[in-house]
Design a protein around this motif. Structure first.
Motif, PDB file in Angstrom:
ATOM      1  N   GLY A 121     -32.312  16.006  31.715  1.00 21.79           N
ATOM      2  CA  GLY A 121     -31.508  14.843  32.091  1.00 21.79           C
ATOM      3  C   GLY A 121     -30.808  14.226  30.896  1.00 21.79           C
ATOM      4  O   GLY A 121     -29.636  13.828  30.978  1.00 21.79           O
ATOM      5  N   ALA A 122     -31.551  14.172  29.790  1.00 19.12           N
ATOM      6  CA  ALA A 122     -30.924  13.628  28.581  1.00 19.12           C
ATOM      7  C   ALA A 122     -29.767  14.490  28.117  1.00 19.12           C
ATOM      8  O   ALA A 122     -28.734  13.985  27.666  1.00 19.12           O
ATOM      9  N   VAL A 123     -29.936  15.827  28.229  1.00 23.12           N
ATOM     10  CA  VAL A 123     -28.862  16.733  27.840  1.00 23.12           C
ATOM     11  C   VAL A 123     -27.636  16.534  28.731  1.00 23.12           C
ATOM     12  O   VAL A 123     -26.486  16.490  28.260  1.00 23.12           O
ATOM     13  N   LEU A 183     -36.985  15.491  31.931  1.00 26.07           N
ATOM     14  CA  LEU A 183     -36.385  14.392  31.175  1.00 26.07           C
ATOM     15  C   LEU A 183     -35.453  14.898  30.093  1.00 26.07           C
ATOM     16  O   LEU A 183     -34.382  14.332  29.841  1.00 26.07           O
ATOM     17  N   VAL A 184     -35.857  15.979  29.440  1.00 24.11           N
ATOM     18  CA  VAL A 184     -35.001  16.561  28.397  1.00 24.11           C
ATOM     19  C   VAL A 184     -33.688  17.052  28.988  1.00 24.11           C
ATOM     20  O   VAL A 184     -32.596  16.825  28.444  1.00 24.11           O
ATOM     21  N   ILE A 241     -26.813  13.816  30.380  1.00 24.29           N
ATOM     22  CA  ILE A 241     -26.201  12.524  30.044  1.00 24.29           C
ATOM     23  C   ILE A 241     -25.399  12.624  28.753  1.00 24.29           C
ATOM     24  O   ILE A 241     -24.292  12.064  28.626  1.00 24.29           O
ATOM     25  N   ALA A 242     -25.971  13.386  27.796  1.00 31.03           N
ATOM     26  CA  ALA A 242     -25.238  13.558  26.533  1.00 31.03           C
ATOM     27  C   ALA A 242     -23.932  14.305  26.747  1.00 31.03           C
ATOM     28  O   ALA A 242     -22.895  13.981  26.141  1.00 31.03           O
ATOM     29  N   GLN A 246     -35.564  15.625  39.750  1.00 30.15           N
ATOM     30  CA  GLN A 246     -36.033  16.449  38.631  1.00 30.15           C
ATOM     31  C   GLN A 246     -36.416  17.855  39.087  1.00 30.15           C
ATOM     32  O   GLN A 246     -36.172  18.834  38.365  1.00 30.15           O
ATOM     33  N   TYR A 276     -20.323  12.891  25.991  1.00 29.72           N
ATOM     34  CA  TYR A 276     -19.411  13.622  25.110  1.00 29.72           C
ATOM     35  C   TYR A 276     -18.050  13.823  25.761  1.00 29.72           C
ATOM     36  O   TYR A 276     -16.993  13.587  25.141  1.00 29.72           O
TER      37      TYR A 276
END
Length: 390
Positions: free
Chosen positions: A67-69, A64-65, A71-72, A36, A76
Motif C-alpha cells: 500500500g505504501a508503494v 502495508l508495504v 501511495i508513493a 489487503q 510520484y
C-alpha cells in the motif's frame, strides 16, 4: 425492493449475507483486510479473497508495504504531472543538461532525473532605482527611475546567469551612471530627461544581451531628477533665472518680428516714393527742355513778339497769385504799390494775439487810411523836391 424493507430477505449490500437483526454499518477493519487480501492476491501473496481466514501478522505487514508503494507511485505521478499556463513557459533539464522548453499545456517530467524551471514570461515586471551621481560638469544629481522588463528567453534566464535579477539591477546602475556622467546637469534636470531614459534603456539592453540573461527591457521611465536637498533652493533660483532668460528672448523675438516687417515696409515705401519723385523730376525736366527747344525756334522767327509774350506771361504768373494795391498819384508819372496785404496780415496777427476777431473796425480803417494818405503825400513831396534839385 430495498434490502431493509419487509420482504427483502434482509440482504446486506456490503456482502455480509443475512445478519439477522444487525442493521449497522460495515466494519472498517474488515473492509481494510479485504482490500489487503486483494492486493496480496494481485502481487502473489498468500491468502485470497476466498480463503475466509484472517491473514497472519506477516501477511498484514506485506500488505502495508504494498500500500505504501502504491501511495508513493500515486504521489510520484501527481508530482510529475504539471500544467503550464498561457503566460508561462517551462524549461526541462535532464541530469543538468537542457532538454526542451515546454509550451502551455499539460505535461509530465521525471524527477529526480529531470528538473523543471517554470516561470511567467509574458507579464512585464518593474523595479525602481534611485541613485546619486556626478554629471559631466561635476554636479551632483539624484535620479530616480523605474525599469519595466520581462523574460524573453527562459532558457538563457535559467542557464546563463546564476542570479539574473541581481545582474539586471547592477547593469541598470552601471548604465545610468554612464549616461548621467556623460551629460550636463541642466540637460538631466530639464529637457534631456526623456533622452536620458532612452539612452539608459539602449545601453542596459546591450549589457543584458552580452550577459545572455534572456531579459528584455521594454521601457525605462525617469520619474524624477533633482539636485541634493541641501542645494535645492539655489538650483531652483538658477532654473527660474533661465526661465526668465528664455521669456526675455521670446519677447525680444516677438518684438523683432513685429518691428522688422514694419521697418522693411517703411523702407520700401520710401524707396518707391523716391523712385516716383525721380521719375517726376526727370519727366518735368525733359518737358521743360522740350518746351524751351520749341520756344527757341519760335523766338528765332519773331524775337520781339516772343519776348513781349514771355514778359506778360511771367508777370501774370508772378502777380496772379498775390494781393496788390496800385495808387495813381496826381502830378506824378508812375503808379505806387502799397503792401496792404502785409499790413492786413500784421493787423490780423496783432488782433489774434489780443483776442480780437480779426476784422477791422471803422476807427482802425480810418487810421489806416490816414497813414496811407500821409505816406503818399510824403512820397509825392520827396519826388517834387528831387526834381527841383535836378
Amino acid at each position: 425492493m430495498a434490502w431493509n424493507e419487509p420482504g427483502g430477505n434482509k440482504q446486506d449490500p456490503w456482502g455480509g449475507g443475512n445478519r439477522g437483526g444487525n442493521q449497522g454499518p460495515p466494519d472498517l477493519d474488515e473492509a481494510l483486510r479485504k482490500f489487503q487480501q486483494k492486493l496480496s492476491g494481485i502481487f502473489g501473496g498468500k491468502g485470497g479473497p476466498s480463503s475466509g481466514k484472517r491473514p497472519s501478522g506477516g501477511g498484514g505487514g506485506g500488505g502495508l508495504v504494498v500500500g505504501a508503494v502504491v501511495i508513493a507511485i500515486v504521489a510520484y505521478l501527481f508530482n510529475a504531472v504539471y500544467v503550464v499556463d498561457e503566460k508561462e513557459r517551462a524549461v526541462i533539464l535532464r541530469f543538468g543538461k537542457y532538454v526542451e522548453t515546454v509550451d502551455p499545456g499539460l505535461h509530465m517530467y521525471f524527477p529526480p532525473f529531470e528538473t523543471k524551471f517554470q516561470d511567467v514570461v509574458t507579464e512585464y515586471r518593474s523595479y525602481p532605482v534611485s541613485q546619486e551621481m556626478l554629471t559631466e560638469d561635476e554636479n551632483i544629481v539624484e535620479v530616480a527611475l523605474s525599469v519595466q522588463y520581462n523574460i524573453s528567453n527562459l532558457k538563457d534566464y535559467v542557464l546563463n546567469v546564476a542570479n539574473p535579477d541581481k545582474a539586471l539591477k547592477e547593469a541598470t546602475q552601471s548604465a545610468l551612471r554612464h549616461v548621467v556622467g556623460s551629460s550636463e546637469m541642466h540637460s538631466v534636470l530639464t529637457e534631456g530627461r526623456e533622452v536620458l531614459g532612452d539612452e539608459v534603456k539602449e545601453r542596459l539592453q546591450s549589457y543584458l544581451n552580452s550577459y545572455g540573461t534572456g531579459l528584455y527591457i521594454s521601457k525605462v521611465n525617469v520619474e524624477s531628477a533633482h539636485p541634493p536637498k541641501q542645494v535645492q533652493a539655489a538650483f531652483d533660483d538658477v532654473i527660474r533665472a533661465r526661465e526668465d532668460e528664455e521669456r526675455a528672448k521670446n519677447e525680444a523675438e516677438a518684438y523683432a518680428n513685429q518691428v522688422v516687417p514694419e521697418a522693411r515696409g517703411d523702407a520700401q515705401r520710401i524707396i518707391e516714393e523716391a523712385n516716383g519723385y525721380r521719375e517726376e523730376v526727370v519727366s518735368r525736366a525733359d518737358g521743360e527742355a522740350e518746351r524751351f527747344t520749341k520756344l527757341l525756334a519760335e523766338y528765332k522767327k519773331a524775337p520781339g513778339v516772343t519776348r513781349e509774350r514771355l514778359y506778360l506771361d511771367t508777370m501774370q504768373d508772378v502777380l496772379g497769385s498775390t494781393s496788390k494795391v496800385l495808387v495813381d498819384v496826381k502830378g506824378g508819372n508812375n503808379m505806387m504799390y502799397l503792401p496792404l496785404d502785409k499790413l492786413m496780415e500784421n493787423q490780423k496777427k496783432s488782433s489774434s494775439s489780443t483776442g480780437a476777431t480779426g476784422e477791422l473796425t471803422a476807427q482802425e480803417l480810418d487810421e489806416l487810411t490816414d497813414r496811407v494818405t500821409a505816406e503818399l503825400n510824403r512820397r509825392a513831396s520827396n519826388a517834387r523836391t528831387g526834381r527841383s534839385v535836378r
